[in-house]
Design an enzyme around this catalytic site. Structure first.
Site, PDB file in Angstrom:
ATOM      1  N   ASP A  47      44.675  25.698  41.052  1.00  0.00           N
ATOM      2  CA  ASP A  47      45.027  24.964  39.841  1.00  0.00           C
ATOM      3  C   ASP A  47      46.463  24.476  39.919  1.00  0.00           C
ATOM      4  O   ASP A  47      47.322  25.098  40.561  1.00  0.00           O
ATOM      5  CB  ASP A  47      44.893  25.866  38.611  1.00  0.00           C
ATOM      6  CG  ASP A  47      43.447  26.062  38.185  1.00  0.00           C
ATOM      7  OD1 ASP A  47      42.593  25.247  38.576  1.00  0.00           O
ATOM      8  OD2 ASP A  47      43.175  27.046  37.466  1.00  0.00           O
ATOM      9  N   TYR A  51      38.118  59.554  40.374  1.00  0.00           N
ATOM     10  CA  TYR A  51      37.049  60.388  39.818  1.00  0.00           C
ATOM     11  C   TYR A  51      36.977  61.781  40.451  1.00  0.00           C
ATOM     12  O   TYR A  51      36.201  62.621  40.012  1.00  0.00           O
ATOM     13  CB  TYR A  51      35.695  59.681  39.951  1.00  0.00           C
ATOM     14  CG  TYR A  51      35.468  58.680  38.844  1.00  0.00           C
ATOM     15  CD1 TYR A  51      35.363  59.091  37.525  1.00  0.00           C
ATOM     16  CD2 TYR A  51      35.387  57.324  39.129  1.00  0.00           C
ATOM     17  CE1 TYR A  51      35.168  58.171  36.509  1.00  0.00           C
ATOM     18  CE2 TYR A  51      35.192  56.396  38.116  1.00  0.00           C
ATOM     19  CZ  TYR A  51      35.080  56.832  36.806  1.00  0.00           C
ATOM     20  OH  TYR A  51      34.888  55.932  35.785  1.00  0.00           O
ATOM     21  N   GLU A 109      41.044  29.147  44.718  1.00  0.00           N
ATOM     22  CA  GLU A 109      41.650  30.159  43.860  1.00  0.00           C
ATOM     23  C   GLU A 109      40.625  30.902  43.016  1.00  0.00           C
ATOM     24  O   GLU A 109      40.622  32.135  42.957  1.00  0.00           O
ATOM     25  CB  GLU A 109      42.674  29.493  42.930  1.00  0.00           C
ATOM     26  CG  GLU A 109      43.231  30.401  41.850  1.00  0.00           C
ATOM     27  CD  GLU A 109      44.012  29.626  40.799  1.00  0.00           C
ATOM     28  OE1 GLU A 109      44.357  30.251  39.776  1.00  0.00           O
ATOM     29  OE2 GLU A 109      44.272  28.420  40.976  1.00  0.00           O
TER      30      GLU A 109
END
Length: 354
Positions: free
Chosen positions: A242, A104, A190
């Site tokens: 997972d 920015y 996770e």
């Protein structure tokens, strides 16, 4: 001028970086003054090797040359030098700024955040340092809860009195002090959804532990904070991901993300055979996509898996052979709190991890 990537044995001081920046810019000015086009060499490298007999160092695979003679490089060099000026100012004033802050400052020039990210990465290679050394921080996304108390820049964070409340992982890890904990272990998860499930089930209250998540792939702050806790508290560390290629890749990022942050972490789950042990319905098992398979095949070629954690590699091979995967949330098919009440405690108490 040449930038090389290496695993730095020591962190450079701000004064050293400022000196390097001055030398870098002076060399560019001298080339221009003498009518020469500056050439900036940047090493490009891969994050892992695939040769079992190699030493697995991050060796560059080619050199990229940026020059004013090529029109396509002009804009990239313009961005790099603009970002370098901002970095120099941060170091001189001992202040920190985020990558978004930098964007920015010249949004019309940078046009996209990825342009800034690439320039910062180039500067890190040229200066042989990490982004953290440049006083450039990411917007922190990690979360922590449990039996832990610490201070950051004079502010106290008392997770112990609210062990089921999520606190943001500190961005400025070097300013973390006064770490106190009576936890039995650290659990890295996770996904934020699993993290929130554990918080809702008051898992830390019952099991006297610390739970951390990077909400997917962990940022530098999360990995650095976790490494600091491991080094300070000397607690066993378990990971819960997972049972899919991305979970295992995230697991590898925590364990092998960088030499300076490497630590020993045990995989608690999920394992593909857990789907049989805990009798998951067939509809909970998802077929591997073509992209999943390509990713797993690439991961299996990483030599450090075979050398450091062959058991993880076997899990990946089994997943690939059977062609299925599952998410940890699938365990909720039994009970909503099955993950926190049964799965995790039984794994830790029974030593069922690799």
């Amino acid at each position: 001028m040449e930038g090389k990537h290496s695993r730095w044995s020591s962190q450079p001081w701000p004064c050293d970086l400022l000196r390097k920046i001055r030398e870098f810019t002076r060399a560019i000015v001298e080339d221009l003054s003498n009518g020469r086009s500056p050439e900036i060499l940047i090493d490009r490298f891969r994050n892992y090797c695939t040769k079992p007999d190699s030493n697995c160092s991050d060796l560059p695979i080619l050199k990229e040359t940026l020059t004013l003679r090529r029109e396509s490089h002009l804009r990239r060099l313009d961005v790099l030098l603009r970002v370098l000026v901002i970095v120099q100012q941060l170091l001189q004033e001992n202040r920190h700024g985020s990558k978004r802050d930098i964007y920015y400052m010249h949004p019309s020039v940078f046009s996209d955040q990825s342009i800034v990210d690439r320039a910062i990465n180039d500067i890190c290679i040229l200066m042989q340092c990490s982004r953290h050394n440049l006083n450039v921080v990411s917007v922190g996304k990690g979360l922590v809860l449990g039996w832990l108390r610490f201070s950051e820049a004079g502010d106290m964070f008392d997770c112990i009195n609210r062990p089921n409340t999520a606190f943001p992982v500190p961005i400025h890890v070097e300013e973390v002090k006064d770490i106190v904990s009576v936890a039995k272990y650290i659990l890295v998860v996770e996904k934020e959804s699993v993290f929130q499930r554990l918080a809702n089930d008051q898992f830390c209250n019952t099991n006297h532990c610390i739970v951390i998540t990077g909400r997917g792939y962990p940022d530098i702050s999360t990995r650095g904070f976790l490494g600091l806790l491991v080094d300070t508290l000397h607690l066993p560390t378990y990971c819960l991901v997972d049972c899919d290629p991305y979970g295992f890749d995230i697991l590898s990022t925590y364990r092998f993300g960088s030499m300076q942050m490497a630590y020993d972490a045990k995989l608690l789950g999920g394992f593909l055979l857990d789907s049989e042990k805990y009798q998951l319905p067939q509809q909970c098992l998802l077929p591997l996509t073509a992209q999943d398979k390509r990713k797993m095949e690439a991961m299996l070629r990483r030599c450090y898996l075979q050398r450091e954690v062959p058991e993880w590699r076997l899990e990946l091979q089994l997943m690939l052979e059977r062609g299925v995967k599952f998410e940890l949330e699938a365990l909720s098919v039994h009970e909503l709190n099955f993950l926190s009440a049964v799965y995790i405690p039984s794994k830790i108490q029974g030593g069922v991890y690799i």
